[in-house]
Scaffold this active site. Sequence first.
Site, PDB file in Angstrom:
ATOM      1  N   GLY A 390       0.817  -1.206   0.000  1.00 47.95           N
ATOM      2  CA  GLY A 390       0.000   0.000   0.000  1.00 47.95           C
ATOM      3  C   GLY A 390       0.849   1.254   0.000  1.00 47.95           C
ATOM      4  O   GLY A 390       0.494   2.269  -0.612  1.00 47.95           O
ATOM      5  N   ARG A 418      -7.927  -2.425  -1.080  1.00 47.48           N
ATOM      6  CA  ARG A 418      -7.726  -1.360  -0.100  1.00 47.48           C
ATOM      7  C   ARG A 418      -8.106   0.010  -0.666  1.00 47.48           C
ATOM      8  O   ARG A 418      -7.960   0.263  -1.856  1.00 47.48           O
ATOM      9  CB  ARG A 418      -6.265  -1.356   0.373  1.00 47.48           C
ATOM     10  CG  ARG A 418      -5.994  -2.433   1.397  1.00 47.48           C
ATOM     11  CD  ARG A 418      -4.550  -2.431   1.828  1.00 47.48           C
ATOM     12  NE  ARG A 418      -3.892  -3.663   1.387  1.00 47.48           N
ATOM     13  CZ  ARG A 418      -2.591  -3.825   1.326  1.00 47.48           C
ATOM     14  NH1 ARG A 418      -1.799  -2.838   1.648  1.00 47.48           N
ATOM     15  NH2 ARG A 418      -2.088  -4.971   0.933  1.00 47.48           N
ATOM     16  N   SER A 464      -2.365  10.286   8.621  1.00 43.61           N
ATOM     17  CA  SER A 464      -1.842   9.223   7.771  1.00 43.61           C
ATOM     18  C   SER A 464      -0.540   9.679   7.129  1.00 43.61           C
ATOM     19  O   SER A 464      -0.521  10.642   6.357  1.00 43.61           O
ATOM     20  CB  SER A 464      -2.845   8.843   6.678  1.00 43.61           C
ATOM     21  OG  SER A 464      -2.240   8.005   5.715  1.00 43.61           O
ATOM     22  N   GLN A 466       1.096   8.047   4.928  1.00 39.78           N
ATOM     23  CA  GLN A 466       1.063   7.741   3.498  1.00 39.78           C
ATOM     24  C   GLN A 466       0.389   8.859   2.713  1.00 39.78           C
ATOM     25  O   GLN A 466       0.867   9.249   1.639  1.00 39.78           O
ATOM     26  CB  GLN A 466       0.356   6.411   3.262  1.00 39.78           C
ATOM     27  CG  GLN A 466       1.143   5.208   3.745  1.00 39.78           C
ATOM     28  CD  GLN A 466       0.440   3.893   3.445  1.00 39.78           C
ATOM     29  OE1 GLN A 466      -0.646   3.876   2.871  1.00 39.78           O
ATOM     30  NE2 GLN A 466       1.056   2.790   3.839  1.00 39.78           N
ATOM     31  N   ASP A 612       0.728   0.718  13.222  1.00 39.37           N
ATOM     32  CA  ASP A 612       1.044  -0.587  12.647  1.00 39.37           C
ATOM     33  C   ASP A 612       1.335  -1.650  13.704  1.00 39.37           C
ATOM     34  O   ASP A 612       1.362  -2.841  13.391  1.00 39.37           O
ATOM     35  CB  ASP A 612       2.256  -0.485  11.711  1.00 39.37           C
ATOM     36  CG  ASP A 612       1.905   0.154  10.373  1.00 39.37           C
ATOM     37  OD1 ASP A 612       0.721   0.083   9.985  1.00 39.37           O
ATOM     38  OD2 ASP A 612       2.804   0.728   9.737  1.00 39.37           O
ATOM     39  N   ARG A 685       1.010  -8.916   9.735  1.00 40.28           N
ATOM     40  CA  ARG A 685       1.130  -8.508  11.137  1.00 40.28           C
ATOM     41  C   ARG A 685       0.207  -9.331  12.042  1.00 40.28           C
ATOM     42  O   ARG A 685       0.544  -9.600  13.200  1.00 40.28           O
ATOM     43  CB  ARG A 685       0.869  -7.012  11.281  1.00 40.28           C
ATOM     44  CG  ARG A 685       1.871  -6.165  10.514  1.00 40.28           C
ATOM     45  CD  ARG A 685       1.899  -4.726  10.983  1.00 40.28           C
ATOM     46  NE  ARG A 685       2.705  -3.917  10.080  1.00 40.28           N
ATOM     47  CZ  ARG A 685       4.032  -3.841  10.119  1.00 40.28           C
ATOM     48  NH1 ARG A 685       4.698  -4.543  11.010  1.00 40.28           N
ATOM     49  NH2 ARG A 685       4.683  -3.078   9.260  1.00 40.28           N
TER      50      ARG A 685
END
Length: 732
Positions: A390, A418, A464, A466, A612, A685
Amino acid sequence: MFNKLCIIGVGLIGGSIAKTARLHNLATNIVGFGREEDLQNLQTAKQTGVIDEFYLDIAEAVTEADLVLLATPVASIANILKLLHPHWSSSTIYTDVGSTKGSVLAAAEAVFGYVPDNFVPAHPIAGGEQSGVLAAVDELFANKRLIITPTASTNTETLRKIQDFWQALGSAVSIMDAAHHDQILAATSHLPHILAFALVDMLGHKDEQSEIFKYAAGGFKDFTRIASSSPTMWTDICAANKPAILPLIAELQSELGKIYQMLEDDSRQQLFSTFSYANQARQRFLNQIETTMSKSITFHIQPGGKLHGETRVPGDKSMSHRSIMLGSLADGVTHVTGFLEAEDALATLQAFRDMGVEIEGPVNGCVTIHGVGKHGLKKPEGELYLGNSGTSMRLLSGLLAGQPFNCVLTGDKSLSGRPMKRVTDPLATMGAEIKTTENGTAPLHITGKAGQLQAIDYTMPIASAQVKSCLLLAGMYAQGETRVTEPAPTRDHTERMLAGFSYPVKREGSTAIISSEGSLTAMDIDVPSDISSAAFFLVGASIAPGSDVTLKHVGINPTRTGVIDILRLMGANIEVLNPREVGGEPVADLHVVYSPLKGIDIPEDLVPLAIDEFPVLFVAAACAEGQTRLSGAEELRVKESDRIQVMADGLLILGVDAQPTPDGMIINGGKPIGGGEVESHGDHRIAMSFSIAGLRANAPITVRDCANVNTSFPEFKDLVKNLGLALVCTEE
């Protein structure tokens, strides 16, 4: 599925379809059709039970057939369609298995004047060295790719039935247009066959051929195996797909010429780079095959144990991504050490190679990037495949929006599900043109708007890194000053690394500011160990009595240390040793020993700094005395999986009182963790977190669907076993 299946051409492929269809009860009656010269083969097919009956008359063969399947060589498709034309029925589905589709569609148009809407061309990418019905095998198509190439006029319900049929035969079905199919197969199937035939032909005509073949090793046997295929069939295939094959032969001749020159000039480094790239490309191919064909990996964890020792986890994934991106855009040569050689980071590396950047390695975490400058990227020849990453897709969306070329970003099944509108919507306000699916997901079709992007002042609704990084990268190509304000601190690797590359980035409180006025200068980057990967060991040592672990050279960027802060609030004993700065990033060794944990209300200001790491923090909470409450973490529901629901489901199976909420979870911990079988839903994860839970379990834990651990932390299994966790990995 069908009452009567008629197979025209009962050889290896046609016979295998018949055998597999019978095995899975897909047809009540299976018949074959052939010519007089096929009589013996047809008789054998009936005698061995591959088909129920055969016919030499086409009308008898196809009467009342629900599905007619053409399994003849592509050169004979036109003649078969001419035979079928007088008996064509609108209530019958017709399909084929030819390895070239443009010629099949051309044959249909020549016979009918159009492509009938109940004719669905298909191509199973499967086969064998032998031919004839005796070579047919059950399950030839299991976990093999099958490509369907419908036309604009193909009936939707007919297409669905053919897709269902091939999936029932065990195939992984893809759909694409015929021209695209023929280009891909020319490169991946037809050209390799030509090479194998040519090599054997060349060596076979040498005077010393007897010695050449006598001393040929297994590599020669493996490479030339496909030259055992039918010469007649491959003559037909090559003739049918000549327009796609000829340019590839010319490209290969050019590539061989370059290698010839490298050898002539003793250019060892260039030769090494070429071979290294090919080595890595083949490994990516193998990894994609494993993922595509859904090879199942399961973790089996025996209960109890402790973690003890010293280790260094792999390089930081976020920084590995960004080192490739910014190094590629820099002027000069960038040297990277500590690069994470996992699938996600390698996807980014390959994307920039595809855009014309020369990148050497990775070899033992070392990468050399020959930057092309801020405006030096080139249009990729095909789609940019980003696997499960991602980060790659979202950051590249911003970077590519301002380029002078168009491109398409694709990914695996997980990435394709996603949300991408969180980046495409603000990019659209800058003037970017990016098309997504109706659901706002990949593939992303990006129309380059070089010189047309406009700067924006954007306040992110959700914190975020990202999204922030995506807009900053787009801002490097936008007119004006782009300002991105975050509601809470997020990782700032992009800003730090841009500054390291001498690109001007300003900070005003919670706002990052960038413009197009700047360039990047190459630098050396030492990527520290990833604190997200270290988190599994931090939690494992904190919950398992007797544990004592030191993690070396871990990045402790203050925008990433939420996991340490949260664990310390819960009572964890974590020391930060030998703090230092490497390439603008703070680094330290982390020493953690077991300490009883207590439940807490996790401060919301720490949530973005540990987003995360929450799957494994949920495991810590399950082992802590009392209640742990998390809120403000709705971001977890749109990661590789819905990490709130998936972790809650798994913890409940293990006997933990875990109650999911819309934006977090309530966990009442302190009770023994039981054993059981949990699903990771392909989320790396999740898989690693439940593995760590085994340290406090009182019975074995089985974690399903763990293949994607390789996307971020391929060394996890070995490192955690070396430190003391009883984990066994199996493939199915």
